[in-house]
Scaffold this motif. Sequence first.
Motif, PDB file in Angstrom:
ATOM      1  N   LYS A 193       0.856  -1.190   0.000  1.00  0.00           N
ATOM      2  CA  LYS A 193       0.000   0.000   0.000  1.00  0.00           C
ATOM      3  C   LYS A 193       0.889   1.235   0.000  1.00  0.00           C
ATOM      4  CE  LYS A 193      -4.127  -1.999   1.808  1.00  0.00           C
ATOM      5  NZ  LYS A 193      -5.246  -1.882   2.704  1.00  0.00           N
ATOM      6  N   TYR A 194       0.548   2.156  -0.891  1.00  0.00           N
ATOM      7  CA  TYR A 194       1.306   3.389  -1.072  1.00  0.00           C
ATOM      8  C   TYR A 194       0.323   4.532  -0.876  1.00  0.00           C
ATOM      9  CZ  TYR A 194       4.376   6.753  -3.463  1.00  0.00           C
ATOM     10  OH  TYR A 194       5.175   7.831  -3.781  1.00  0.00           O
ATOM     11  N   LYS A 195       0.441   5.245   0.239  1.00  0.00           N
ATOM     12  CA  LYS A 195      -0.476   6.342   0.525  1.00  0.00           C
ATOM     13  C   LYS A 195       0.058   7.601  -0.127  1.00  0.00           C
ATOM     14  CE  LYS A 195      -3.461   7.863   4.219  1.00  0.00           C
ATOM     15  NZ  LYS A 195      -3.742   9.134   3.730  1.00  0.00           N
ATOM     16  N   LEU A 196      -0.764   8.190  -0.972  1.00  0.00           N
ATOM     17  CA  LEU A 196      -0.394   9.462  -1.587  1.00  0.00           C
ATOM     18  C   LEU A 196      -0.523  10.563  -0.541  1.00  0.00           C
ATOM     19  CD1 LEU A 196      -2.238   9.007  -4.994  1.00  0.00           C
ATOM     20  CD2 LEU A 196       0.213   8.860  -4.586  1.00  0.00           C
ATOM     21  N   PRO A 197       0.209  11.646  -0.693  1.00  0.00           N
ATOM     22  CA  PRO A 197       0.115  12.728   0.298  1.00  0.00           C
ATOM     23  C   PRO A 197      -1.302  13.299   0.364  1.00  0.00           C
ATOM     24  CG  PRO A 197       1.966  13.086  -1.207  1.00  0.00           C
ATOM     25  CD  PRO A 197       1.183  11.933  -1.739  1.00  0.00           C
ATOM     26  N   SER A 220      -7.919  19.727  -8.836  1.00  0.00           N
ATOM     27  CA  SER A 220      -7.004  19.086  -9.770  1.00  0.00           C
ATOM     28  C   SER A 220      -5.588  19.242  -9.234  1.00  0.00           C
ATOM     29  CB  SER A 220      -7.120  19.726 -11.155  1.00  0.00           C
ATOM     30  OG  SER A 220      -6.272  19.085 -12.066  1.00  0.00           O
ATOM     31  N   HIS A 221      -4.838  18.140  -9.243  1.00  0.00           N
ATOM     32  CA  HIS A 221      -3.465  18.208  -8.746  1.00  0.00           C
ATOM     33  C   HIS A 221      -2.618  17.135  -9.422  1.00  0.00           C
ATOM     34  CE1 HIS A 221      -0.332  19.416  -5.956  1.00  0.00           C
ATOM     35  NE2 HIS A 221      -0.040  18.139  -5.821  1.00  0.00           N
ATOM     36  N   SER A 222      -1.368  17.474  -9.694  1.00  0.00           N
ATOM     37  CA  SER A 222      -0.428  16.536 -10.302  1.00  0.00           C
ATOM     38  C   SER A 222       0.297  15.756  -9.204  1.00  0.00           C
ATOM     39  CB  SER A 222       0.580  17.302 -11.158  1.00  0.00           C
ATOM     40  OG  SER A 222       1.485  16.410 -11.735  1.00  0.00           O
ATOM     41  N   TYR A 223       0.380  14.451  -9.385  1.00  0.00           N
ATOM     42  CA  TYR A 223       1.061  13.567  -8.448  1.00  0.00           C
ATOM     43  C   TYR A 223       2.166  12.818  -9.181  1.00  0.00           C
ATOM     44  CZ  TYR A 223      -2.832  13.902  -5.116  1.00  0.00           C
ATOM     45  OH  TYR A 223      -3.771  14.340  -4.227  1.00  0.00           O
ATOM     46  N   THR A 224       3.141  12.352  -8.421  1.00  0.00           N
ATOM     47  CA  THR A 224       4.142  11.432  -8.928  1.00  0.00           C
ATOM     48  C   THR A 224       4.307  10.344  -7.885  1.00  0.00           C
ATOM     49  OG1 THR A 224       5.294  13.181 -10.116  1.00  0.00           O
ATOM     50  CG2 THR A 224       6.518  11.159  -9.718  1.00  0.00           C
ATOM     51  N   ALA A 225       4.009   9.106  -8.261  1.00  0.00           N
ATOM     52  CA  ALA A 225       4.197   7.963  -7.364  1.00  0.00           C
ATOM     53  C   ALA A 225       5.521   7.308  -7.755  1.00  0.00           C
ATOM     54  CB  ALA A 225       3.045   6.975  -7.513  1.00  0.00           C
ATOM     55  N   ASN A 226       6.406   7.157  -6.798  1.00  0.00           N
ATOM     56  CA  ASN A 226       7.716   6.598  -7.081  1.00  0.00           C
ATOM     57  C   ASN A 226       7.636   5.067  -7.080  1.00  0.00           C
ATOM     58  OD1 ASN A 226      10.392   6.168  -7.491  1.00  0.00           O
ATOM     59  ND2 ASN A 226      11.100   7.391  -5.756  1.00  0.00           N
ATOM     60  N   ILE A 227       7.021   4.524  -8.128  1.00  0.00           N
ATOM     61  CA  ILE A 227       6.812   3.084  -8.252  1.00  0.00           C
ATOM     62  C   ILE A 227       8.147   2.345  -8.332  1.00  0.00           C
ATOM     63  CG2 ILE A 227       5.774   1.282  -9.691  1.00  0.00           C
ATOM     64  CD1 ILE A 227       3.775   3.095  -8.221  1.00  0.00           C
ATOM     65  N   ILE A 237       0.285   5.322 -13.703  1.00  0.00           N
ATOM     66  CA  ILE A 237       0.967   5.960 -12.571  1.00  0.00           C
ATOM     67  C   ILE A 237       2.466   5.744 -12.574  1.00  0.00           C
ATOM     68  CG2 ILE A 237      -1.098   5.874 -11.117  1.00  0.00           C
ATOM     69  CD1 ILE A 237       0.208   3.507  -9.652  1.00  0.00           C
ATOM     70  N   THR A 238       3.028   5.200 -13.639  1.00  0.00           N
ATOM     71  CA  THR A 238       4.479   5.010 -13.676  1.00  0.00           C
ATOM     72  C   THR A 238       5.218   6.331 -13.842  1.00  0.00           C
ATOM     73  OG1 THR A 238       4.359   4.519 -16.023  1.00  0.00           O
ATOM     74  CG2 THR A 238       4.410   2.637 -14.511  1.00  0.00           C
ATOM     75  N   GLY A 239       4.536   7.359 -14.255  1.00  0.00           N
ATOM     76  CA  GLY A 239       5.099   8.700 -14.358  1.00  0.00           C
ATOM     77  C   GLY A 239       4.152   9.671 -13.693  1.00  0.00           C
ATOM     78  N   PRO A 240       4.337  10.961 -13.920  1.00  0.00           N
ATOM     79  CA  PRO A 240       3.411  11.931 -13.347  1.00  0.00           C
ATOM     80  C   PRO A 240       1.991  11.714 -13.873  1.00  0.00           C
ATOM     81  CG  PRO A 240       5.364  13.007 -14.246  1.00  0.00           C
ATOM     82  CD  PRO A 240       5.414  11.582 -14.671  1.00  0.00           C
ATOM     83  N   PHE A 241       1.017  11.948 -13.001  1.00  0.00           N
ATOM     84  CA  PHE A 241      -0.392  11.851 -13.389  1.00  0.00           C
ATOM     85  C   PHE A 241      -1.186  12.906 -12.638  1.00  0.00           C
ATOM     86  CE2 PHE A 241       0.278   9.021  -9.848  1.00  0.00           C
ATOM     87  CZ  PHE A 241      -0.842   9.153  -9.047  1.00  0.00           C
ATOM     88  N   ILE A 269      -2.809   4.003  -3.119  1.00  0.00           N
ATOM     89  CA  ILE A 269      -2.706   3.027  -4.202  1.00  0.00           C
ATOM     90  C   ILE A 269      -2.202   1.720  -3.622  1.00  0.00           C
ATOM     91  CG2 ILE A 269      -1.536   2.476  -6.370  1.00  0.00           C
ATOM     92  CD1 ILE A 269      -1.222   5.534  -6.766  1.00  0.00           C
ATOM     93  N   GLU A 270      -2.789   0.611  -4.078  1.00  0.00           N
ATOM     94  CA  GLU A 270      -2.337  -0.721  -3.668  1.00  0.00           C
ATOM     95  C   GLU A 270      -1.684  -1.374  -4.875  1.00  0.00           C
ATOM     96  OE1 GLU A 270      -4.364  -3.652  -0.763  1.00  0.00           O
ATOM     97  OE2 GLU A 270      -5.219  -4.020  -2.755  1.00  0.00           O
ATOM     98  N   ILE A 271      -0.430  -1.791  -4.695  1.00  0.00           N
ATOM     99  CA  ILE A 271       0.360  -2.363  -5.794  1.00  0.00           C
ATOM    100  C   ILE A 271       0.600  -3.833  -5.506  1.00  0.00           C
ATOM    101  CG2 ILE A 271       2.559  -2.243  -7.014  1.00  0.00           C
ATOM    102  CD1 ILE A 271       2.635   0.730  -5.968  1.00  0.00           C
ATOM    103  N   THR A 272       0.297  -4.682  -6.470  1.00  0.00           N
ATOM    104  CA  THR A 272       0.584  -6.104  -6.350  1.00  0.00           C
ATOM    105  C   THR A 272       1.969  -6.371  -6.926  1.00  0.00           C
ATOM    106  OG1 THR A 272      -1.753  -6.647  -6.577  1.00  0.00           O
ATOM    107  CG2 THR A 272      -0.177  -8.436  -6.941  1.00  0.00           C
ATOM    108  N   VAL A 273       2.836  -6.950  -6.127  1.00  0.00           N
ATOM    109  CA  VAL A 273       4.179  -7.290  -6.557  1.00  0.00           C
ATOM    110  C   VAL A 273       4.208  -8.801  -6.787  1.00  0.00           C
ATOM    111  CG1 VAL A 273       6.632  -7.274  -5.959  1.00  0.00           C
ATOM    112  CG2 VAL A 273       5.155  -5.366  -5.287  1.00  0.00           C
ATOM    113  N   SER A 274       4.672  -9.204  -7.968  1.00  0.00           N
ATOM    114  CA  SER A 274       4.738 -10.624  -8.345  1.00  0.00           C
ATOM    115  C   SER A 274       6.199 -11.016  -8.532  1.00  0.00           C
ATOM    116  CB  SER A 274       3.971 -10.857  -9.649  1.00  0.00           C
ATOM    117  OG  SER A 274       2.631 -10.453  -9.515  1.00  0.00           O
ATOM    118  N   PRO A 275       6.839 -11.577  -7.505  1.00  0.00           N
ATOM    119  CA  PRO A 275       8.252 -11.899  -7.611  1.00  0.00           C
ATOM    120  C   PRO A 275       8.553 -13.092  -8.517  1.00  0.00           C
ATOM    121  CG  PRO A 275       7.434 -12.559  -5.470  1.00  0.00           C
ATOM    122  CD  PRO A 275       6.313 -11.844  -6.163  1.00  0.00           C
ATOM    123  N   LEU A 276       7.565 -13.918  -8.819  1.00  0.00           N
ATOM    124  CA  LEU A 276       7.800 -15.077  -9.691  1.00  0.00           C
ATOM    125  C   LEU A 276       7.343 -14.820 -11.098  1.00  0.00           C
ATOM    126  CD1 LEU A 276       6.686 -17.986  -7.370  1.00  0.00           C
ATOM    127  CD2 LEU A 276       8.984 -17.175  -7.812  1.00  0.00           C
TER     128      LEU A 276
END
Length: 182
Positions: free
Chosen positions: A38-42, A62-69, A146-150, A175-182
């Motif tokens: 889980k990645y909490k935006l400001p 309206s606001h621009s965000y950048t998530a450091n994925i 969300i890989t870049g500014p949005f 944002i909730e990110i699913t990480v798949s290590p396999l």
Amino acid sequence: MKTRFTWITLMVLLVGGSLFTLMTSCDKLQNAADFKVKYKLPNRTFTIDSLNHLKTEQLLYSHSYTANIDSILGANNGLLGNASFYLLQMSVVSPDWVTLDWLTSARITITPTGGAPIEVATTTSVNPITRIVNFEVKNIDVASAITGPFVVNLYGNLSGPIPSGSIQMLLQSGIEITVSPL
């Protein structure tokens, strides 16, 4: 001849069953290895000024965000499976006496740089005596957006004039990110 046909049929069924079991087991293993981050935006505060809007949809924020994925993926040493919003909440901060009786419904979109807007959450009705709106988050994969500014846009359908000279609002999101290590 009949015995030979039975053996061939039995072998085909055995090999086919084994392959099906192995393929199903790989999917189960992959799903077991997946984990969510889980990645909490400001939190963002914004002001809505008292204006006599028409009873149509208005852009409220309206606001621009950048998530450091990349840092999340690097820290977890995995691959991005998908990403979606798990939290979108708007609330009145001040004045204390203001409720959301001026808002009938709202929606939130995100727009990646150079892309089209994606609707990620809605609320079809707002309780007029409340000060908080918990948006119904759509199960939409927004990983590529969300890989870049949005840009996050909040739209509202107003039921009349805003009841104060200005209203201080708060938008919380995550944002909730699913990480798949396999």
